[in-house]
Scaffold this motif. Structure first.
Motif, PDB file in Angstrom:
ATOM      1  N   PRO A 276       0.804  -1.244   0.000  1.00  0.00           N
ATOM      2  CA  PRO A 276       0.000   0.000   0.000  1.00  0.00           C
ATOM      3  C   PRO A 276       0.828   1.280   0.000  1.00  0.00           C
ATOM      4  O   PRO A 276       0.447   2.270  -0.640  1.00  0.00           O
ATOM      5  N   SER A 277       1.959   1.295   0.679  1.00  0.00           N
ATOM      6  CA  SER A 277       2.762   2.521   0.746  1.00  0.00           C
ATOM      7  C   SER A 277       3.390   2.890  -0.590  1.00  0.00           C
ATOM      8  O   SER A 277       3.885   4.015  -0.755  1.00  0.00           O
ATOM      9  N   GLU A 278       3.394   1.968  -1.557  1.00  0.00           N
ATOM     10  CA  GLU A 278       4.017   2.229  -2.854  1.00  0.00           C
ATOM     11  C   GLU A 278       3.013   2.644  -3.928  1.00  0.00           C
ATOM     12  O   GLU A 278       3.406   2.938  -5.060  1.00  0.00           O
ATOM     13  N   ARG A 279       1.752   2.683  -3.590  1.00  0.00           N
ATOM     14  CA  ARG A 279       0.725   2.933  -4.598  1.00  0.00           C
ATOM     15  C   ARG A 279       0.817   4.328  -5.203  1.00  0.00           C
ATOM     16  O   ARG A 279       0.600   4.511  -6.403  1.00  0.00           O
ATOM     17  N   LYS A 280       1.140   5.335  -4.403  1.00  0.00           N
ATOM     18  CA  LYS A 280       1.271   6.700  -4.944  1.00  0.00           C
ATOM     19  C   LYS A 280       2.398   6.774  -5.970  1.00  0.00           C
ATOM     20  O   LYS A 280       2.273   7.439  -7.002  1.00  0.00           O
ATOM     21  N   ASP A 281       3.505   6.076  -5.682  1.00  0.00           N
ATOM     22  CA  ASP A 281       4.618   6.061  -6.636  1.00  0.00           C
ATOM     23  C   ASP A 281       4.189   5.412  -7.952  1.00  0.00           C
ATOM     24  O   ASP A 281       4.549   5.889  -9.035  1.00  0.00           O
ATOM     25  N   VAL A 282       3.443   4.324  -7.854  1.00  0.00           N
ATOM     26  CA  VAL A 282       3.001   3.617  -9.055  1.00  0.00           C
ATOM     27  C   VAL A 282       2.065   4.506  -9.881  1.00  0.00           C
ATOM     28  O   VAL A 282       2.164   4.564 -11.118  1.00  0.00           O
ATOM     29  N   ILE A 283       1.172   5.201  -9.201  1.00  0.00           N
ATOM     30  CA  ILE A 283       0.251   6.103  -9.907  1.00  0.00           C
ATOM     31  C   ILE A 283       1.021   7.201 -10.627  1.00  0.00           C
ATOM     32  O   ILE A 283       0.736   7.544 -11.783  1.00  0.00           O
ATOM     33  N   THR A 284       2.040   7.756  -9.958  1.00  0.00           N
ATOM     34  CA  THR A 284       2.859   8.805 -10.578  1.00  0.00           C
ATOM     35  C   THR A 284       3.523   8.307 -11.852  1.00  0.00           C
ATOM     36  O   THR A 284       3.506   8.977 -12.893  1.00  0.00           O
ATOM     37  N   SER A 285       4.091   7.114 -11.786  1.00  0.00           N
ATOM     38  CA  SER A 285       4.770   6.569 -12.959  1.00  0.00           C
ATOM     39  C   SER A 285       3.789   6.237 -14.073  1.00  0.00           C
ATOM     40  O   SER A 285       4.105   6.425 -15.261  1.00  0.00           O
ATOM     41  N   THR A 286       2.623   5.746 -13.721  1.00  0.00           N
ATOM     42  CA  THR A 286       1.613   5.438 -14.737  1.00  0.00           C
ATOM     43  C   THR A 286       1.144   6.712 -15.440  1.00  0.00           C
ATOM     44  O   THR A 286       0.925   6.723 -16.667  1.00  0.00           O
ATOM     45  N   ILE A 287       1.015   7.809 -14.689  1.00  0.00           N
ATOM     46  CA  ILE A 287       0.644   9.093 -15.296  1.00  0.00           C
ATOM     47  C   ILE A 287       1.734   9.565 -16.259  1.00  0.00           C
ATOM     48  O   ILE A 287       1.442  10.028 -17.378  1.00  0.00           O
ATOM     49  N   CYS A 288       2.994   9.440 -15.852  1.00  0.00           N
ATOM     50  CA  CYS A 288       4.101   9.845 -16.732  1.00  0.00           C
ATOM     51  C   CYS A 288       4.129   8.992 -17.998  1.00  0.00           C
ATOM     52  O   CYS A 288       4.365   9.510 -19.106  1.00  0.00           O
ATOM     53  N   TRP A 289       3.891   7.702 -17.860  1.00  0.00           N
ATOM     54  CA  TRP A 289       3.846   6.809 -19.023  1.00  0.00           C
ATOM     55  C   TRP A 289       2.712   7.222 -19.972  1.00  0.00           C
ATOM     56  O   TRP A 289       2.897   7.273 -21.195  1.00  0.00           O
ATOM     57  N   THR A 290       1.555   7.536 -19.392  1.00  0.00           N
ATOM     58  CA  THR A 290       0.408   7.946 -20.200  1.00  0.00           C
ATOM     59  C   THR A 290       0.679   9.252 -20.930  1.00  0.00           C
ATOM     60  O   THR A 290       0.303   9.434 -22.098  1.00  0.00           O
ATOM     61  N   ALA A 291       1.383  10.167 -20.252  1.00  0.00           N
ATOM     62  CA  ALA A 291       1.726  11.446 -20.890  1.00  0.00           C
ATOM     63  C   ALA A 291       2.650  11.233 -22.080  1.00  0.00           C
ATOM     64  O   ALA A 291       2.498  11.887 -23.127  1.00  0.00           O
ATOM     65  N   MET A 292       3.597  10.314 -21.961  1.00  0.00           N
ATOM     66  CA  MET A 292       4.502  10.027 -23.067  1.00  0.00           C
ATOM     67  C   MET A 292       3.746   9.379 -24.215  1.00  0.00           C
ATOM     68  O   MET A 292       3.975   9.717 -25.398  1.00  0.00           O
ATOM     69  N   ALA A 293       2.844   8.471 -23.901  1.00  0.00           N
ATOM     70  CA  ALA A 293       2.040   7.845 -24.956  1.00  0.00           C
ATOM     71  C   ALA A 293       1.194   8.892 -25.687  1.00  0.00           C
ATOM     72  O   ALA A 293       1.059   8.854 -26.922  1.00  0.00           O
ATOM     73  N   ALA A 294       0.631   9.848 -24.934  1.00  0.00           N
ATOM     74  CA  ALA A 294      -0.157  10.913 -25.559  1.00  0.00           C
ATOM     75  C   ALA A 294       0.722  11.803 -26.429  1.00  0.00           C
ATOM     76  O   ALA A 294       0.309  12.239 -27.521  1.00  0.00           O
ATOM     77  N   LEU A 295       1.945  12.084 -25.979  1.00  0.00           N
ATOM     78  CA  LEU A 295       2.871  12.891 -26.772  1.00  0.00           C
ATOM     79  C   LEU A 295       3.201  12.201 -28.095  1.00  0.00           C
ATOM     80  O   LEU A 295       3.227  12.834 -29.157  1.00  0.00           O
ATOM     81  N   LEU A 296       3.422  10.911 -28.045  1.00  0.00           N
ATOM     82  CA  LEU A 296       3.710  10.165 -29.266  1.00  0.00           C
ATOM     83  C   LEU A 296       2.519  10.177 -30.219  1.00  0.00           C
ATOM     84  O   LEU A 296       2.685  10.305 -31.443  1.00  0.00           O
ATOM     85  N   ALA A 297       1.326  10.056 -29.644  1.00  0.00           N
ATOM     86  CA  ALA A 297       0.122  10.115 -30.485  1.00  0.00           C
ATOM     87  C   ALA A 297       0.019  11.474 -31.171  1.00  0.00           C
ATOM     88  O   ALA A 297      -0.317  11.566 -32.367  1.00  0.00           O
ATOM     89  N   GLY A 298       0.314  12.544 -30.439  1.00  0.00           N
ATOM     90  CA  GLY A 298       0.291  13.880 -31.026  1.00  0.00           C
ATOM     91  C   GLY A 298       1.324  14.037 -32.125  1.00  0.00           C
ATOM     92  O   GLY A 298       1.053  14.630 -33.176  1.00  0.00           O
ATOM     93  N   LEU A 299       2.545  13.488 -31.890  1.00  0.00           N
ATOM     94  CA  LEU A 299       3.578  13.545 -32.915  1.00  0.00           C
ATOM     95  C   LEU A 299       3.168  12.773 -34.159  1.00  0.00           C
ATOM     96  O   LEU A 299       3.523  13.145 -35.295  1.00  0.00           O
ATOM     97  N   GLY A 300       2.387  11.717 -33.954  1.00  0.00           N
ATOM     98  CA  GLY A 300       1.900  10.958 -35.099  1.00  0.00           C
ATOM     99  C   GLY A 300       1.001  11.789 -35.990  1.00  0.00           C
ATOM    100  O   GLY A 300       1.038  11.667 -37.224  1.00  0.00           O
ATOM    101  N   PHE A 301       0.163  12.658 -35.390  1.00  0.00           N
ATOM    102  CA  PHE A 301      -0.686  13.547 -36.180  1.00  0.00           C
ATOM    103  C   PHE A 301       0.136  14.628 -36.872  1.00  0.00           C
ATOM    104  O   PHE A 301      -0.174  15.065 -37.983  1.00  0.00           O
ATOM    105  N   VAL A 302       1.207  15.085 -36.205  1.00  0.00           N
ATOM    106  CA  VAL A 302       2.009  16.175 -36.760  1.00  0.00           C
ATOM    107  C   VAL A 302       2.881  15.692 -37.915  1.00  0.00           C
ATOM    108  O   VAL A 302       2.903  16.296 -39.000  1.00  0.00           O
ATOM    109  N   MET A 303       3.646  14.623 -37.705  1.00  0.00           N
ATOM    110  CA  MET A 303       4.601  14.157 -38.719  1.00  0.00           C
ATOM    111  C   MET A 303       4.100  12.979 -39.532  1.00  0.00           C
ATOM    112  O   MET A 303       4.746  12.577 -40.512  1.00  0.00           O
ATOM    113  N   GLY A 304       2.983  12.404 -39.120  1.00  0.00           N
ATOM    114  CA  GLY A 304       2.460  11.245 -39.828  1.00  0.00           C
ATOM    115  C   GLY A 304       2.884   9.957 -39.141  1.00  0.00           C
ATOM    116  O   GLY A 304       4.001   9.873 -38.605  1.00  0.00           O
ATOM    117  N   PRO A 305       2.012   8.958 -39.162  1.00  0.00           N
ATOM    118  CA  PRO A 305       2.324   7.712 -38.461  1.00  0.00           C
ATOM    119  C   PRO A 305       3.522   6.971 -39.042  1.00  0.00           C
ATOM    120  O   PRO A 305       4.258   6.318 -38.300  1.00  0.00           O
TER     121      PRO A 305
END
Length: 451
Positions: A276-305
């Motif tokens: 239980p004490s590690e759950r906040k850390d896991v949530i933080t990392s999952t948010i960072c991972w999701t942000a990177m995935a969203a950035l890649l999706a945006g780059l796909g629209f900009v430069m093409g898949p």
């Protein structure tokens, strides 16, 4: 015995050449027996064909009782074994890697120079800057040249650099990057999120791997499959697990579902992987991972898949293959069968001694000497830039428990062969027994050979 008789008679035979002793030498007290007449020269001694009767020593066939070395040097400089010692067919027992070592973890630690434990955050950051510059330079050059001669070279180089970024983030997770937990966390998130790795989720599971290395059930990654689990796997799962190249693509699946026989996800804060004490850390990392995935999706629209696939997608796949290859071969595929443990036979030291060092040629420096894996597994706090020196210092203590890696050519293509051989024979271990070895399923081995 012959050497003693000659010395007592005033003769000095040529010094025998013996190999380095493998056991402590037990010194015996010298004999107090002396000849009364010690003034005779060599010419005064009458040597008999089979003994030394002039020395008042009973005649014997000493030439048949001369001790022989266990190994003698040949003309090519190699060592040749000699059967028997003192006329008796004795042979040294074969080394057993599963035997409890005659040293302790503290003995290895004491042999490593103190400066090898010092973490230099500036030096660590210099490696980050170096690798990031190379990553962006490679991408810029490939995008500018944009031809099909350059792209394959770019993919190989950039996939390797993604793997180098992962290793630096791995050091952050171990705390060997610096003594500052906040710096480790920030650098680790930037490095790992950029290559779609959830930093804290992976850091915690990797810590479990180190704490249980060499344990059949408790190890976390690339642990052997107990026979019961192996027999319950369907053909599709066996193919994905043992038929190259599928095992080299396992890492993203592992992040979501873990290894066969285990449940949980590196993205789920409620997973069995975490307390239980590690759950906040896991949530933080999952948010960072999701942000990177969203950035890649945006780059796909900009430069093409297609451009995104060429610049990021294919290097990411090659990074995954690097990661799976290295992590697998550091624990499997040695030419000697190495033990796995469970129950009372397992210990942190014995489990760590089953890990394997590998040589990667030119890649050693690029991926931060991760091939020096034995000392890293025993002492993950040592920074990567001290691992080679620490390994050399520890070798005299480790003795035969350390296995020298095969020397690689500039590019370590030989490791593909090591992987293929292991996949053909290292399939499962027994469900019982505290010391077990890999066994082979003939159906997988035969089908692999036929391909």
């Amino acid at each position: 015995m012959a050497a003693w008789v000659l010395s007592e008679c005033g003769l000095r035979p040529l010094p025998p050449v013996f190999p380095r002793p493998t056991r402590p030498i037990v010194c015996q007290k010298p004999s107090k027996f002396r000849f009364f007449n010690t003034t005779k020269g060599v010419a005064d001694l009458k040597l008999q064909p089979r003994g030394f009767t002039s020395c008042n020593y009973r005649e014997r066939r000493w030439e048949l009782g001369v001790s022989a070395p266990l190994k003698v040097a040949t003309s090519e400089g190699e060592e040749e074994s000699v059967n028997g010692v003192n006329g008796v067919g004795e042979e040294l027992p074969e080394f057993d890697p599963s035997a409890p070592p005659p040293f302790k973890l503290a003995d290895i630690r004491a042999a490593i120079p103190k400066h090898c434990w010092v973490k230099d955050p500036w030096k660590s950051m210099s490696y980050v800057v170096r690798d990031v510059i190379v990553v962006f330079a490679l991408a810029a050059a490939a995008a500018y040249l944009n031809n099909w001669i350059v792209w394959p070279l770019y993919w190989a180089a950039q996939g390797t650099m993604f793997w180098a970024l992962f290793v630096l983030g791995h050091d952050c997770g171990h705390g060997s990057f610096s003594n500052n937990p906040k710096l480790n966390s920030v650098a680790g998130h930037l490095l790992h999120s950029s290559i779609l790795v959830p930093y804290h989720g992976w850091r915690i599971s990797h810590r479990t791997h180190h704490q249980n290395h060499g344990h059949v059930e408790n190890d976390e990654s690339w642990h052997p499959l107990p026979e019961k689990i192996f027999n319950s796997m369907d053909n599709v799962t066996r193919t994905l697990r043992f038929k190259v190249p599928f095992p080299l693509l396992a890492y993203p699946i592992y992040l979501w579902n873990r290894s066969p026989g285990k449940t949980g996800s590196h993205f789920d804060p409620n997973s069995d992987l975490f307390v239980p004490s590690e759950r906040k850390d896991v949530i933080t990392s999952t948010i960072c991972w999701t942000a990177m995935a969203a950035l890649l999706a945006g780059l796909g629209f900009v430069m093409g898949p297609v451009q995104l696939l060429k610049l990021y997608g294919i290097p990411y796949v090659l990074f995954v293959m690097w990661l799976d290859l290295v992590t697998y071969l550091h624990h499997h595929g040695h030419e000697d069968k190495l033990p796995w443990y469970r129950g009372e036979e397992w210990s942190y030291l014995r489990g760590g001694l089953t890990t394997i060092d590998r040589d990667y040629g030119w890649i050693n420096n690029i991926h931060h000497d991760i091939g020096t894996h034995v000392i890293h597994h025993l002492f993950p706090q040592i920074p990567h830039y001290h691992l080679i020196e620490a390994t050399e210092a520890a070798k005299p203590v480790l003795g035969q428990y350390y296995r020298e890696p095969k020397k690689s050519s500039p590019l370590p293509f030989y490791l593909i062969g090591e992987l293929l051989k292991s996949m053909k024979k290292d399939h499962f271990v027994s469900d019982t027994g505290d010391i077990v070895y890999y066994q082979t399923d003939p159906t997988i081995s035969n089908s692999s050979t036929s391909q």
